[in-house]
Design an enzyme around this catalytic site. Structure first.
Site, short mmCIF file in Angstrom:
data_model
loop_
_atom_site.label_atom_id
_atom_site.label_comp_id
_atom_site.label_asym_id
_atom_site.label_seq_id
_atom_site.Cartn_x
_atom_site.Cartn_y
_atom_site.Cartn_z
N LYS A 115 0.96 -1.17 0.11
CA LYS A 115 -0.85 0.42 -0.05
C LYS A 115 0.77 1.31 -0.09
CE LYS A 115 -3.34 -2.83 -0.61
NZ LYS A 115 -4.65 -2.86 -1.68
N HIS A 203 -16.58 7.19 1.12
CA HIS A 203 -15.61 6.64 0.24
C HIS A 203 -15.76 6.09 -0.75
CE1 HIS A 203 -13.22 2.06 1.26
NE2 HIS A 203 -14.31 2.17 -0.38
N ARG A 288 -9.39 -6.90 -7.26
CA ARG A 288 -10.23 -8.15 -7.64
C ARG A 288 -11.56 -7.68 -8.04
NH1 ARG A 288 -10.33 -6.77 -1.94
NH2 ARG A 288 -11.76 -6.11 -1.34
#
Ligand code: MV4
Length: 450
Positions: A115, A203, A288
């Site tokens: 990350k 988000h 994914r």
């Protein structure tokens, strides 16, 4: 590509099997001993038992799964989400045995799995990032310029795992030590970085799709702010209240990152968004298909799982960016076997009755039927109720009616929780942020009688 092994369980295994059927691909399911009679094992052409249920066994067992794929003559493996989807070692093991992994290269998974490296790449590309440490944080001096409150994050973490909020300089030393030792224990890598902690943000994430020929498109964004302890509960597309300029900037930022790592397949680039200023910053990329992908499918008409399979087979992405049209508004409610009134405690058990809603603009992705056991070993998702309408109020109305018609007996569910969310003035005004569920205590339990 002729035969695909589906390396997952639950609703996503069912979703992938249906996509394989539509593409005339043969399908092999795997299952644990606990999932012997599960729907995904019955829908597949063949099913292979890969061992006893708990962690490490069955769905996480790389050698058994590769052996199952080879032993049944598969030429591809779809990992679904969770379990092995973001395991670069699994993708590499598939490649090594001549199996196509339905997802990006092990190199892209590894880079985005770091990350801190992903954050550095974003900064280098001119994508906004949250102010933070230039590299790994080892001592207090490394965060001197960041400012408080700050968030310590594990470089090998992601999805909120291994994050710690630090409110003042005197708490930093001990928190840093704890964060590093927790990260080492959980991920085998104690590398920590720091960012300024942005509170009350939204988000927002952008769906991208790219092929082996260098074409990359985006399919708009989703708002996933409605979550609790990093478990998303309700997602929608598009993000409410986002202007066209910001929306386009988000998409361009996401595509820049995808191109920079020669991304292949479906991926999601996460951002935090300050609703007041509409300023956004890159957080991480998930390599994914995500649980919430259906809201994107409902507003674009694109079948993301079919396209994952086609891209993995070497086909180009069959759409140009200008062919992607976003129409209407979609909402997904996660129906989990959980008791919201008891802190969303998981409620495994036997589903005795299960009547999902149906109708225009309503889709239910599920592996559950009356009589399905919900084992305690896996996550508690029973079904995803996804609705689409011409605009957000229409989608909300449709979701309300669908939830009223959704009957589950035998286990407690989050259906009542969602009904309260859909009646809440903050939600209706698009005023939710990532801390909202925890602040609105009334959502967890039914209103008391007057
Ligand atoms: C953040 C953040 C605020 N400031 N980073 C959490 C999961 C991961 N995918 C990104 N996450 C966040 N990173 C900075 N610098 C807010 C989140 C966040 C979050 C934080 C606390 C509680 C719930 C959250 C839900 C989504 C994102």
């Amino acid at each position: 590509m002729k035969r695909v092994l589906v390396a997952n369980r639950g609703e996503i295994a069912v979703r992938v099997i249906r996509a394989c059927r539509a593409l005339r691909l043969e399908v092999v399911a795997i299952h644990s001993e606990a999932d012997r009679g599960a729907l995904h094992t019955r829908l597949a052409d063949r099913a292979v038992c890969v061992g006893p249920p708990p962690a490490r066994g069955s769905y996480l067992n790389v050698p058994s799964i590769v052996a199952a794929a080879l032993g049944t003559g598969c030429d591809a493996v779809h990992p679904g989400y969770g379990f092995l989807a973001e395991d670069a070692g699994f993708a590499a093991a598939c490649r090594q045995h001549g199996l196509r992994f339905v997802g990006p290269s092990p190199e892209a998974i590894r880079l985005m799995g770091d990350k801190l490296a992903a954050r550095s790449l974003a900064a280098r590309l001119g994508v906004p990032v949250v102010p933070g440490s230039a590299g790994p944080v080892r001592t207090a001096a490394d965060v001197a310029a960041v400012g408080y409150p700050l968030l310590l994050k594990a470089a090998a973490g992601g999805g909120g795992r291994g994050m710690r909020v630090v409110r003042s300089a005197d708490a930093l030393g001990p928190e840093l030590e704890l964060a590093a030792s927790e990260a080492r224990a959980a991920f085998g890598d104690g590398t920590i970085y720091a960012e300024r902690y942005l509170e009350r943000v939204r988000h927002v994430e952008v769906q991208v799709l790219a092929d082996a020929h260098g074409r990359a498109i985006h399919l708009g964004e989703r708002d996933c702010s409605l979550q609790r302890r990093h478990q998303k509960l309700l997602e929608e597309a598009p993000a409410p209240g986002l202007g066209p300029r910001r929306r386009a900037e988000l998409a361009e930022a996401a595509l820049g990152l995808a191109r920079a790592v020669r991304y292949e397949g479906a991926g999601t680039v996460e951002f935090v968004l300050d609703a007041a200023t509409e300023r956004f910053a890159f957080i991480e990329m998930n390599t994914r298909i995500q649980v919430e992908h259906p809201v994107t499918e409902m507003v674009t008409g694109v079948d993301l799982v079919q396209l994952q399979l086609r891209v993995a087979a070497g086909e180009p992405v069959p759409l140009r960016q200008e062919d992607v049209r976003m129409v209407g508004h979609a909402i997904e409610c996660r129906v989990n076997a959980e008791a919201p009134a008891e802190g969303f405690r998981p409620c495994p058990g036997l589903v005795r009755a299960f009547t999902p809603p149906a109708g225009d603009g309503i889709r239910v992705d599920t592996h559950v039927e009356a009589g399905t056991p919900v084992p305690p070993f896996y996550d508690s998702l029973l079904a995803k109720l996804v609705v689409v309408g011409p605009d957000r109020p229409a989608a909300v109305a449709r979701a309300r009616r669908a939830l009223e018609a959704f009957h589950v007996e035998g286990v407690e569910t989050t259906i009542g929780f969602h009904r309260r969310v859909l009646d809440h003035p903050d939600f209706l005004a698009g005023r939710v942020h990532t801390g909202w569920v925890e602040e609105e205590r009334g959502l967890a339990a039914p209103a008391p009688p007057p």
